[in-house]
Motif scaffolding. Structure first.
Motif, mmCIF file in Angstrom:
data_model
loop_
_atom_site.group_PDB
_atom_site.id
_atom_site.type_symbol
_atom_site.label_atom_id
_atom_site.label_comp_id
_atom_site.label_asym_id
_atom_site.label_seq_id
_atom_site.Cartn_x
_atom_site.Cartn_y
_atom_site.Cartn_z
ATOM 1 N N CYS A 21 0.839 -1.208 0.000
ATOM 2 C CA CYS A 21 0.000 0.000 0.000
ATOM 3 C C CYS A 21 0.874 1.258 0.000
ATOM 4 C CB CYS A 21 -0.917 -0.013 1.216
ATOM 5 S SG CYS A 21 -1.998 1.404 1.245
ATOM 6 N N LEU A 22 0.581 2.128 -0.914
ATOM 7 C CA LEU A 22 1.274 3.415 -1.014
ATOM 8 C C LEU A 22 0.270 4.504 -0.668
ATOM 9 C CD1 LEU A 22 3.890 4.928 -2.302
ATOM 10 C CD2 LEU A 22 2.401 5.217 -4.253
ATOM 11 N N GLU A 23 0.602 5.339 0.292
ATOM 12 C CA GLU A 23 -0.351 6.361 0.708
ATOM 13 C C GLU A 23 0.303 7.738 0.685
ATOM 14 O OE1 GLU A 23 -2.441 4.965 4.077
ATOM 15 O OE2 GLU A 23 -3.823 6.673 4.082
ATOM 16 N N ILE A 24 -0.287 8.618 -0.098
ATOM 17 C CA ILE A 24 0.190 10.002 -0.196
ATOM 18 C C ILE A 24 -0.787 10.866 0.610
ATOM 19 C CG2 ILE A 24 0.475 11.941 -1.796
ATOM 20 C CD1 ILE A 24 1.146 9.817 -3.975
ATOM 21 N N SER A 25 -0.267 11.669 1.527
ATOM 22 C CA SER A 25 -1.168 12.486 2.361
ATOM 23 C C SER A 25 -0.721 13.947 2.375
ATOM 24 C CB SER A 25 -1.148 12.005 3.816
ATOM 25 O OG SER A 25 -1.389 10.633 3.879
ATOM 26 N N GLY A 26 -1.687 14.800 2.170
ATOM 27 C CA GLY A 26 -1.469 16.243 2.330
ATOM 28 C C GLY A 26 -0.407 16.838 1.416
ATOM 29 N N LEU A 27 -0.250 16.246 0.255
ATOM 30 C CA LEU A 27 0.821 16.706 -0.646
ATOM 31 C C LEU A 27 0.513 18.108 -1.173
ATOM 32 C CD1 LEU A 27 3.421 15.375 -1.728
ATOM 33 C CD2 LEU A 27 2.155 14.784 -3.786
ATOM 34 N N THR A 28 1.467 19.001 -0.991
ATOM 35 C CA THR A 28 1.262 20.409 -1.367
ATOM 36 C C THR A 28 2.495 20.916 -2.116
ATOM 37 O OG1 THR A 28 -0.145 20.748 0.559
ATOM 38 C CG2 THR A 28 0.829 22.728 -0.400
ATOM 39 N N CYS A 37 2.602 13.715 -9.093
ATOM 40 C CA CYS A 37 3.532 12.574 -9.238
ATOM 41 C C CYS A 37 4.956 13.024 -8.914
ATOM 42 C CB CYS A 37 3.505 12.028 -10.666
ATOM 43 S SG CYS A 37 1.940 11.349 -11.144
ATOM 44 N N ALA A 38 5.335 14.173 -9.483
ATOM 45 C CA ALA A 38 6.707 14.651 -9.300
ATOM 46 C C ALA A 38 6.978 14.984 -7.831
ATOM 47 C CB ALA A 38 6.949 15.877 -10.191
ATOM 48 N N ALA A 39 5.981 15.560 -7.154
ATOM 49 C CA ALA A 39 6.169 15.949 -5.751
ATOM 50 C C ALA A 39 6.324 14.714 -4.867
ATOM 51 C CB ALA A 39 4.995 16.798 -5.286
ATOM 52 N N ALA A 40 5.576 13.676 -5.157
ATOM 53 C CA ALA A 40 5.657 12.455 -4.331
ATOM 54 C C ALA A 40 7.050 11.844 -4.417
ATOM 55 C CB ALA A 40 4.603 11.460 -4.780
ATOM 56 N N GLY A 75 4.562 20.503 1.704
ATOM 57 C CA GLY A 75 3.983 19.652 2.747
ATOM 58 C C GLY A 75 3.609 18.305 2.174
ATOM 59 N N GLY A 76 3.352 17.365 3.077
ATOM 60 C CA GLY A 76 2.883 16.053 2.639
ATOM 61 C C GLY A 76 3.835 14.939 2.987
ATOM 62 N N THR A 77 3.280 13.743 3.092
ATOM 63 C CA THR A 77 4.093 12.560 3.380
ATOM 64 C C THR A 77 3.739 11.449 2.402
ATOM 65 O OG1 THR A 77 2.410 11.776 4.931
ATOM 66 C CG2 THR A 77 4.280 12.981 5.881
ATOM 67 N N VAL A 78 4.685 10.520 2.259
ATOM 68 C CA VAL A 78 4.435 9.301 1.483
ATOM 69 C C VAL A 78 4.715 8.124 2.403
ATOM 70 C CG1 VAL A 78 5.053 7.955 -0.549
ATOM 71 C CG2 VAL A 78 5.114 10.441 -0.656
ATOM 72 N N GLU A 79 3.703 7.273 2.567
ATOM 73 C CA GLU A 79 3.873 6.083 3.410
ATOM 74 C C GLU A 79 3.830 4.832 2.552
ATOM 75 O OE1 GLU A 79 1.210 5.692 6.792
ATOM 76 O OE2 GLU A 79 1.219 7.864 7.004
ATOM 77 N N LEU A 80 4.691 3.893 2.934
ATOM 78 C CA LEU A 80 4.656 2.578 2.283
ATOM 79 C C LEU A 80 4.348 1.549 3.332
ATOM 80 C CD1 LEU A 80 7.281 3.315 -0.212
ATOM 81 C CD2 LEU A 80 5.494 1.665 -0.697
ATOM 82 N N ASP A 81 3.279 0.822 3.115
ATOM 83 C CA ASP A 81 2.837 -0.193 4.074
ATOM 84 C C ASP A 81 2.816 0.399 5.487
ATOM 85 O OD1 ASP A 81 2.794 -1.867 1.872
ATOM 86 O OD2 ASP A 81 4.845 -2.527 2.197
ATOM 87 N N GLY A 82 2.319 1.630 5.594
ATOM 88 C CA GLY A 82 2.127 2.252 6.900
ATOM 89 C C GLY A 82 3.346 2.945 7.477
ATOM 90 N N GLN A 83 4.451 2.978 6.733
ATOM 91 C CA GLN A 83 5.674 3.598 7.256
ATOM 92 C C GLN A 83 6.068 4.803 6.396
ATOM 93 O OE1 GLN A 83 8.643 0.559 7.717
ATOM 94 N NE2 GLN A 83 10.043 1.961 8.722
ATOM 95 N N VAL A 84 6.293 5.940 7.054
ATOM 96 C CA VAL A 84 6.674 7.136 6.291
ATOM 97 C C VAL A 84 8.050 6.927 5.678
ATOM 98 C CG1 VAL A 84 7.197 9.610 6.437
ATOM 99 C CG2 VAL A 84 5.301 8.671 7.760
ATOM 100 N N ARG A 85 8.174 7.259 4.402
ATOM 101 C CA ARG A 85 9.444 7.112 3.677
ATOM 102 C C ARG A 85 9.840 8.435 3.042
ATOM 103 N NH1 ARG A 85 11.890 2.092 4.466
ATOM 104 N NH2 ARG A 85 10.268 0.537 4.673
#
Ligand code: ATP
Ligand code: MG
Length: 266
Positions: free
Chosen positions: A5-12, A52-55, A67-77
Motif C-alpha cells: 500500500c502506497l499512501e500520499i497524504s497532504g501533498l502540497t 507525481c513529481a512531488a511524491a 507539505g505532505g508525506t508518502v507512506e509505504l505499508d504504513g511507514q513514512v518514507r
C-alpha cells in the motif's frame, strides 16, 4: 504475494508567481494498493504531473514541496527511498527519456547501477524484465540506439527499465499519449498484464476517459490542484458527483456515446 500500500497524504506544491507564493497542488491525498490501477484525471494544468513529481521529489526548478508525506505499508518514507526502489516511473514521451548516443544495454546497466545492484545477476534481471515487457529478442534490442527503435518499442523499454527495479508501484504519466492507436492498445494491454502477473500498483495519469474505462479500478479527479472526487470507476462514470467529473464524463460520452465501463472498448 503480500499486498502493498502506497499512501500520499497532504501533498502540497508551491511556486513563486509575481513575487507571491502560489499553490499548484493543495493537500492531495491518494492511496494505491498493489494490483490495482488508480487513474488520476483532470483538465490540463490541474496538477496531475506535479502530484507525481512531488511524491518522488523530482519537481521542476522554481517549485517545491511545501507539505505532505508518502507512506509505504504504513511507514513514512523519504522521496529518495521511494524513488526507484518502491515507485518506478514511465513518462509520456519515451524518446526524450533516453540518451540518443547510448544503447539500450547501457541504459539498462545504468538503471541497475543506480539501484545499487552489483554486476552479478544484472543480465538475468535485464532479460527477465525485457521479456515481461514484450521485448523478446533481447540481445538484438540491447544493441540498439533510441533512433533505431519505434516509439512503441521505446515505451516497452521504459516499462522494462521500470520492471528491472522490481518496484511494487508504477507512476505512468500519460504513457500512451504520443503513440499511435495500435501501439497505445499494446501498451495498455501490457500494463494490464503486469498489474495481474506482478501485482503492480499503477497510478495512471491520463486525459483519456476511454483508457480509464478500459484499465482503471478507481479514479481520482483533480481540479485546480485538489482532488475533488475519488471512487470506483463504475461509480464515477455512472454517478459523477462533482461538476468537474461530470464535465469529463460528458465530454467523453459526447465523443464515444456507447463507451462505458460496462461496455469496454475492444
Ligand atoms: N516549472 C513550473 N513552474 C511553475 N509552475 C508550473 C511549472 N510546471 C507547471 N506549472 C504549473 O503547475 C500547474 C499544474 O501543472 P501540471 O503539469 O501538474 O498539470 P497537469 O494536470 O499534469 O496538466 P497536463 O494534463 O497538461 O499534463 C499548472 O498551473 C502549471 O502551469
Ligand atoms: Mg501532466
Amino acid at each position: 504475494m503480500t499486498s502493498r500500500c502506497l499512501e500520499i497524504s497532504g501533498l502540497t506544491v508551491r511556486t513563486m508567481c509575481d513575487g507571491r507564493e502560489r499553490e499548484l497542488v493543495s493537500g492531495v491525498d491518494l492511496a494505491l494498493e498493489g494490483g490495482e490501477v488508480l487513474a488520476l484525471v483532470g483538465a490540463s494544468g490541474s496538477g496531475k504531473s506535479m502530484t507525481c513529481a512531488a511524491a518522488l521529489d523530482v519537481l521542476p526548478p522554481g517549485t517545491w514541496r511545501a507539505g505532505g508525506t508518502v507512506e509505504l505499508d504504513g511507514q513514512v518514507r523519504t522521496a529518495r527511498e521511494v524513488r526507484g526502489a518502491y515507485v518506478a516511473t514511465i513518462l509520456q514521451n519515451p524518446r526524450s527519456a533516453f540518451n540518443p548516443v547510448r544503447t539500450m544495454r547501457s541504459h539498462a546497466h545504468e538503471t541497475l547501477r543506480a539501484l545499487g545492484m552489483g554486476r552479478s545477476g544484472r543480465n538475468a534481471r535485464v532479460e527477465a524484465a525485457m521479456i515481461d515487457a514484450g521485448l523478446e529478442d533481447v540481445p538484438r534490442i540491447l544493441a540498439l540506439h533510441p533512433f533505431e527503435m519505434s516509439g512503441g518499442m521505446l515505451q516497452r523499454m521504459m516499462v522494462a527499465l521500470a520492471l528491472m527495479s522490481e518496484a511494487p508501484f508504477l507512476f505512468a504519466d500519460e504513457p500512451t499519449t504520443d503513440l499511435d492507436l495500435i501501439v497505445q492498445r499494446e501498451i495498455l494491454d501490457l500494463l494490464e498484464r503486469l498489474k495481474k502477473t506482478r501485482g503492480l500498483g499503477i497510478l495512471l495519469v491520463t486525459h483519456d476517459m476511454g483508457v480509464v474505462a478500459r484499465l482503471a479500478d478507481r479514479v481520482a479527479v483533480m481540479d485546480a490542484g485538489r482532488i475533488v472526487e475519488t471512487g470506483p470507476v463504475m461509480d464515477v462514470f455512472h454517478r459523477p458527483a462533482h461538476p468537474t467529473t461530470r464535465r469529463l464524463v460528458d465530454a467523453h460520452l459526447s465523443l464515444y456515446p456507447t463507451l462505458s465501463p460496462a461496455e469496454p472498448a475492444t
